[in-house]
Write a protein that holds these residues in place. Sequence first.
Motif, short mmCIF file in Angstrom:
data_model
loop_
_atom_site.label_atom_id
_atom_site.label_comp_id
_atom_site.label_asym_id
_atom_site.label_seq_id
_atom_site.Cartn_x
_atom_site.Cartn_y
_atom_site.Cartn_z
N ILE A 1 0.82 -1.21 0.00
CA ILE A 1 0.00 0.00 0.00
C ILE A 1 0.86 1.26 0.00
CG2 ILE A 1 -1.70 1.32 1.32
CD1 ILE A 1 -2.82 -1.32 2.35
N GLY A 2 1.97 1.24 0.74
CA GLY A 2 2.84 2.42 0.78
C GLY A 2 3.36 2.78 -0.60
N ARG A 3 3.79 1.77 -1.34
CA ARG A 3 4.25 2.01 -2.71
C ARG A 3 3.12 2.58 -3.56
NH1 ARG A 3 3.26 -1.51 -6.76
NH2 ARG A 3 4.25 -1.04 -8.77
N GLY A 4 1.93 2.00 -3.45
CA GLY A 4 0.80 2.48 -4.24
C GLY A 4 0.44 3.92 -3.92
N ILE A 5 0.51 4.30 -2.65
CA ILE A 5 0.21 5.67 -2.25
C ILE A 5 1.25 6.62 -2.84
CG2 ILE A 5 0.09 7.26 -0.29
CD1 ILE A 5 -1.07 4.89 1.35
N ALA A 6 2.52 6.22 -2.76
CA ALA A 6 3.59 7.05 -3.32
C ALA A 6 3.40 7.26 -4.83
CB ALA A 6 4.95 6.41 -3.05
N LEU A 7 2.99 6.21 -5.55
CA LEU A 7 2.78 6.32 -6.99
C LEU A 7 1.63 7.29 -7.30
CD1 LEU A 7 3.13 2.61 -8.17
CD2 LEU A 7 4.79 4.46 -8.39
N ALA A 8 0.55 7.19 -6.54
CA ALA A 8 -0.60 8.07 -6.77
C ALA A 8 -0.22 9.53 -6.51
CB ALA A 8 -1.77 7.66 -5.88
N LEU A 9 0.54 9.78 -5.46
CA LEU A 9 0.98 11.14 -5.15
C LEU A 9 1.92 11.65 -6.24
CD1 LEU A 9 1.65 10.72 -1.32
CD2 LEU A 9 -0.25 11.95 -2.35
N GLY A 10 2.82 10.77 -6.69
CA GLY A 10 3.74 11.16 -7.75
C GLY A 10 3.03 11.50 -9.04
N SER A 11 1.94 10.79 -9.32
CA SER A 11 1.16 11.07 -10.53
C SER A 11 0.56 12.46 -10.52
CB SER A 11 0.04 10.02 -10.67
OG SER A 11 0.58 8.74 -10.87
N GLU A 12 0.43 13.04 -9.32
CA GLU A 12 -0.12 14.39 -9.19
C GLU A 12 0.97 15.44 -8.98
OE1 GLU A 12 -3.27 15.35 -9.68
OE2 GLU A 12 -3.67 13.28 -10.25
N GLY A 13 2.23 15.03 -9.22
CA GLY A 13 3.33 15.99 -9.20
C GLY A 13 3.93 16.29 -7.84
N ALA A 14 3.60 15.49 -6.83
CA ALA A 14 4.10 15.76 -5.48
C ALA A 14 5.57 15.38 -5.34
CB ALA A 14 3.27 15.00 -4.45
N THR A 15 6.22 16.02 -4.39
CA THR A 15 7.54 15.58 -3.94
C THR A 15 7.30 14.61 -2.80
OG1 THR A 15 8.66 17.63 -4.55
CG2 THR A 15 9.71 16.28 -2.85
N VAL A 16 7.76 13.36 -2.96
CA VAL A 16 7.41 12.31 -2.01
C VAL A 16 8.66 11.69 -1.39
CG1 VAL A 16 6.03 10.24 -1.66
CG2 VAL A 16 5.49 11.75 -3.58
N TYR A 17 8.81 11.90 -0.10
CA TYR A 17 9.82 11.18 0.65
C TYR A 17 9.26 9.79 0.93
CZ TYR A 17 12.58 15.41 1.49
OH TYR A 17 13.36 16.53 1.33
N ILE A 18 10.02 8.77 0.60
CA ILE A 18 9.57 7.40 0.83
C ILE A 18 10.57 6.68 1.73
CG2 ILE A 18 8.17 7.15 -1.24
CD1 ILE A 18 10.57 5.87 -2.64
N THR A 19 10.07 5.96 2.72
CA THR A 19 10.97 5.31 3.67
C THR A 19 10.70 3.81 3.76
OG1 THR A 19 9.54 5.55 5.62
CG2 THR A 19 10.97 7.41 5.06
N GLY A 20 11.68 3.13 4.30
CA GLY A 20 11.61 1.69 4.51
C GLY A 20 13.00 1.20 4.84
N ARG A 21 13.09 -0.08 5.13
CA ARG A 21 14.41 -0.65 5.45
C ARG A 21 15.10 -1.22 4.22
NH1 ARG A 21 13.06 -4.81 10.03
NH2 ARG A 21 11.25 -5.08 8.67
#
Length: 313
Positions: free
Chosen positions: A17-37
Amino acid sequence: MSLHNKICLVTGASRGIGRGIALALGSEGATVYITGRTLELSSKAPGSLNITAEEVNARGGVAIPVQCDHGVDEEIHRLFDKIKKDHGKIDLLVNNAFKGVATIEKNTAIPFWEQEKESWDDVIHVGLRCHFIASQVAAKMMVTQKDGLIVNVSSAGALFNFFTTPYGVGKAGLDKMSEMCGKELEQHNVTCLSLWPGLVQTEAIVAAKESLEKKKGAGVKIDVSKGETVEYAGRAIVGLMNDKNLLAKTAKTITTADLGSEYGFIDVDGRTHHSMRCVKAGVAMKHPWLAALIPAFIKVPWAWLVAMVHHYY
């Protein structure tokens, strides 16, 4: 590009879900910090931050991968220090990081009194406690800005008896945290809420498709093919970010499907998902012919749903 110039943080974005949310935000031109191990792809698990970053950038967004163990407070603080140094603000925090998948799989069929203490620690530490720490730091920035949105990715496990006792406690606690934090933040024009996706076609769910579909929940057979894609929750959050009356949703628990109905979006594969409050969807599980006669807009009030679940389950 409705989210151009918006600074967002999505935790646990290597996959699911985190990846999917990041993709949707990116599709709208957002700057997205993404985290994980998982920064680089390995044989241990599918996906990685760098792969998600490439996909976000390809959509027109700007991805900034940051390797972060959300079980370590100091790493969370360093993450926010970087965001503050880079941009001086944060518009959206999505608390999605979760460590307990393997623990839940191992303990689902084991009584709580026979489980190791890790069954509690893994789920509550990275899945509730770390969300509180991240929310604290983000809130300090958002209160100063007089603007911002915190979304806690929860689930119906807060209401139904899914998986393990620690899982249910963690999700119920997350919803209560969203409620109380949201009420405190409201006077500062900052929104905090819980978001319930439905069954989601994550990598783990798809891999376990056969075993899941042999089980029955509440007497209804699970059909993974009807689950939401990982980007559906992202579209819900995009809708929230563009909602002129967003503050009215603070302190609430909302399903992705209810937001789909309210904002008028569909899943990336063209499907429409119905809320668990939708009478038509509920009837369709056992009586498809009768469901065809019921309008989709008829929904059970949230309080009624809670009361019915507590009575029957």
